[in-house]
Enzyme design. Structure first.
Site, short mmCIF file in Angstrom:
data_model
loop_
_atom_site.label_atom_id
_atom_site.label_comp_id
_atom_site.label_asym_id
_atom_site.label_seq_id
_atom_site.Cartn_x
_atom_site.Cartn_y
_atom_site.Cartn_z
N ASP A 107 69.31 69.02 55.57
CA ASP A 107 69.99 67.82 56.05
C ASP A 107 69.85 67.68 57.57
O ASP A 107 70.15 68.59 58.32
CB ASP A 107 71.47 67.93 55.65
CG ASP A 107 72.32 66.78 56.13
OD1 ASP A 107 71.77 65.76 56.55
OD2 ASP A 107 73.57 66.91 56.06
N HIS A 153 78.66 66.22 57.81
CA HIS A 153 77.31 66.77 58.02
C HIS A 153 77.32 67.83 59.11
O HIS A 153 78.07 67.74 60.08
CB HIS A 153 76.34 65.65 58.39
CG HIS A 153 76.19 64.61 57.33
ND1 HIS A 153 75.25 64.71 56.32
CD2 HIS A 153 76.85 63.45 57.12
CE1 HIS A 153 75.34 63.65 55.54
NE2 HIS A 153 76.30 62.87 56.00
#
Length: 558
Positions: free
Chosen positions: A196, A369
């Site tokens: 990610d 995130h």
């Protein structure tokens, strides 16, 4: 034997590497394919009338007999939103955690697919055999519960796909990311890491979700106003903390927004939320309580047109009216591209006299995130031979590649992906191979793929310059004009103020038709094209604008 050695593992992103959203990656070896995630992205400003953008499934349709399964990392739209559209085309078994499948089931029901889909529930720590692949699901933290990374054991080595994640050591559900398992895999040897990249440009670490709960506690204490909180419907840990604060300070909770209600129902049914009996009330019952006894949870934190908060801000909600007795909290951060939409909502709410909290310094939102330091931890633990950054725009992927180089990885071991380009991994090396069919497919209402680039160009043309319709009837066989020329202008000029221009265009169109007849032209398309060209040229010479000119010819030849 030589033929077996020549086989390669192909890693093919069909989305998720050219912007935020539409995440889908294909892993192919010989006669086996597995897919990780299948998400949507949302339309950009120039995609007029488009509701969703999904990946092009052409390559998967061509290789349907090879597909062994679709693996889902979590239940966000950009990772599962396109699954119903894939399952309409292909019969693919789907593997996901309990909450992910619970959210997906609602989507499949809406699409009329629930009866024919094969869903397999898995939990963190489980493994499944899919042809020559073995997939292991690893617990990670994110802004939605039940998120997992996937370790895919392939004939060419171990591949680790993090999905969306952050490192939260004090999560709401007391289940932190399984860093130990990432370290174990790293010790055994990882061929490729896909990671990610969303927050790679942010230094430090992402705060724990519990920080938001502490902020809610401070805000709720002593607040005499109705508290209205807009957040992502999928963030059930955030919603749980809102409910906890409401219960602590004696408030009833109402919920508005279809997606919010659907996700909360699924989460409570599956045991991911604890809502004390009597806490939730219907919107219509809010009038029975004082303002300081109420909390309203709503969708619309991104300023989405027609969301519940949008309608409240513009005074169009059929039940709720906001004003000076309300405190509105935007418990989210803007998704890139949504800044203007959010700004409009904020302005409209402030005009109504509401108090607002939206400053990140107040800690009413944390990201789901990983930031740069967390990414470094994962890279160090996994210690891959090759690295492919995913999930982001090119600037994110490039920054993530630079981070890997800072950690000592050779540049020739790092592959910044492009949609549709296959990374081929053999026993001794990795390199880019060929391309596969790829692209984006537009969803417009019930139409999937009906709108192409040409239609979007026409819609953009209409939005910018309007339309000019020239209507007439004729007998093409006899080459006779049977009606006056009618001019219809939409979005171009105000006819009453431009009567002279309209009359000039009408005369020119009539002259053009009669000239066609005079030259023996009976072809409808040819006549319409000549009228179109003549009128368009006239309009541009007079106005310097280029509206879409649409001739409409009715042929009543006997």
């Amino acid at each position: 034997m030589a033929k077996s050695k020549a086989k390669k593992l192909k890693v093919i992103p069909l989305g998720g590497v050219d912007g935020i959203g539409r995440n889908i990656t294909v892993f192919e070896y010989d006669n086996d394919i597995v897919i990780i995630d299948c998400g949507v992205s949302f339309p950009e400003d120039d995609m007029f009338g488009i509701d969703l953008v999904i990946p092009d499934f052409s390559y998967l349709e061509q290789n349907e007999d090879k597909i062994r399964g679709l693996l889902l990392t979590h239940g966000h739209e950009d990772h599962i939103g396109a699954v119903p559209y894939l399952l309409k085309q292909l019969n693919v078994p789907v593997y996901g955690t309990r909450l992910t499948l619970g959210i997906l089931e609602n989507k499949l029901t809406e699409h009329g697919l629930m009866g024919g889909s094969t869903l397999h529930e898995v939990a963190a720590g489980d493994t499944v055999k899919l042809g020559c692949f073995t997939a292991e699901f690893i617990r990670v933290n994110h802004s939605i519960a039940d998120s997992v990374a996937i370790a895919l054991n392939t004939p060419k080595g171990m591949v680790v796909h993090t999905g969306d994640f952050k490192i939260d050591l004090t999560p709401i559900d007391d289940a932190p990311i399984n860093l130990h398992r990432f370290a174990e895999l790293g010790k055994k040897g990882v061929k490729l890491l896909l990671c990610d990249s969303t927050n790679v440009e942010r230094g430090g670490c992402t705060p724990s979700e519990k920080v938001v709960g502490a902020s809610f506690d401070r805000i709720f204490e002593g607040c005499e106003k109705r508290i209205v909180i807009a957040t992502f419907s999928s963030n059930i840990h955030r919603i749980q903390q809102i409910i906890n604060a409401s219960v602590k300070y004696g408030r009833k909770v109402a919920v508005t927004g279809r997606s919010m209600i659907n996700v909360m129902r699924a989460a409570e049914r599956l045991g991911y939320m604890d809502i004390p009996e009597g806490t939730l009330i219907e919107l219509g019952d809010m009038k029975r309580y004082k303002m300081n006894q109420l909390t309203l949870i709503t969708t619309g934190s991104q300023g989405e047109p027609m969301s519940a908060l949008y309608r409240m801000a513009l005074g169009e909600h059929n039940i709720i009216s906001l004003g000076g007795d309300d405190l509105v909290i935007l418990s989210s951060s803007p998704i890139p591209g949504n800044e203007k939409l959010i700004s409009r909502i904020v302005n409209e709410l402030l005009k109504r006299g509401v108090d607002m909290i939206r400053d990140s310094a107040v800690d009413v939102h944390v990201s789901g995130h990983a930031c740069a330091e967390e990414l470094k931890i994962i890279h160090t633990l996994v210690n891959p031979e090759y690295f492919m950054p995913v999930h982001g725009e090119y600037k994110h992927l490039k920054s993530h590649a630079d981070l890997a180089k800072q950690l000592g990885m050779s540049e020739n071991k790092i592959f910044i992906p492009e949609t549709g380009h296959a990374l081929e991994i053999s026993s001794k090396k990795a390199q880019y191979g060929g391309t596969v069919p790829w692209g984006q497919v537009y969803v417009d209402g019930y139409g999937v793929g009906d709108v192409g680039s040409s239609v979007l160009k026409e819609r953009k043309h209409l939005a910018e310059d309007g339309m000019f319709v020239v209507v007439f009837a004729a007998d093409l066989q006899e080459r006779i004009l049977l009606s006056d020329i009618e001019i219809i202008s939409k979005g171009f000029v105000y006819i009453r103020e431009q009567e002279s221009l309209i009359e000039d265009v009408r005369a020119l169109a009539k002259k053009t038709v009669l000239e066609c007849f005079g030259h023996g032209n009976r072809d409808a398309n040819s006549i319409k094209n000549k009228v179109k060209d003549a009128v368009a040229s006239k309009l541009y010479s007079k106005t310097k604008k280029k509206p879409m000119v649409l001739p409409v010819l009715t042929d009543i030849s006997l």
